[in-house]
Design an enzyme around this catalytic site. Sequence first.
Site, short mmCIF file in Angstrom:
data_model
loop_
_atom_site.label_atom_id
_atom_site.label_comp_id
_atom_site.label_asym_id
_atom_site.label_seq_id
_atom_site.Cartn_x
_atom_site.Cartn_y
_atom_site.Cartn_z
N TYR A 155 41.28 36.20 39.04
CA TYR A 155 41.73 37.94 39.60
C TYR A 155 41.21 38.56 40.49
CZ TYR A 155 44.17 41.90 38.28
OH TYR A 155 44.17 43.35 38.58
N LYS A 192 42.33 39.46 44.06
CA LYS A 192 42.50 41.26 44.41
C LYS A 192 41.05 41.87 45.38
CE LYS A 192 46.20 42.40 41.45
NZ LYS A 192 46.66 43.11 42.48
#
Length: 288
Positions: A161, A165
């Site tokens: 993640y 991001k």
Amino acid sequence: MGLLEGKVAIITGAGRGLGEAYARLLAREGAAVVVNDIGKREDGSPAAGYVAESIRSDGGKAAPHVGDVSTVDGGQSLLQTALEAFGRVDILINNAGILRDKSLLKLEEADWDLVVKVNLKSMYAVTRPVFSWMKENGHGGVIVNTSSVSALAGNFGQTNYGASKGGVWGFSNVLTEEGRKYGIRVWTLAPAALSVLTAALLPDEAKAELAPEHVAPVVLYMVSELSGTRTGHCLFASGQRIRELKLVAAEGIPGRGRNAALDARSLAQHEDRIFRPEPALTIADFGK
């Protein structure tokens, strides 16, 4: 008159949570909204269709899109939906994202690939056709890309993640430069809000403080004329807490010319100039 009267906004991942809050607020401010979401509600009906119909029932303008925005075809069909329904696009909010949290040694390739595809490849798949349309039609526009403090400050168990991001943050920085001459403004948003995954774990007071509706006004500011010509900024938003996040540099060691030697020992001797005296923010600081 609303802040977005006559504007058309595309919002990915808008069938629930933050995306739904953005869609409802932008619609109340006069925008026609394309609600994208591949997910379904508890009864099996499309989440995008439910939100779009709800907006229309309240007197707003909305159209659903249920395609997969992590694919090029899905990104192109999303733009096409906006053009067929409303004839233009002025705002793009890249909000779609997923979690598959595991520490690195427990993280399988499939969970890495899926998170990077949904969170990062979707930026390319959706933004490229919309950016092209904005450029060719000469009206400018605003693009908001969703990053996370998990990438910018780090968070245990989120290498996939955080990587995806962090890529969004880099994508936005470059897109800012490419959009300037065409009047296309670019923002990065690092939100923290209640989600379906965390709702059951939090007390009612925390749920109220972390409601997605607290982040939506920040997005409205970004995409409206209230923010003027600002571009290239990254904002953290959660509850009543809002701050800009940016890369900063320490004083550093000045250049010594091509022939001057710089070795590891001299670096150690000048650490006070290489490293900033202020400590870096951690994930815990964003709850304060």
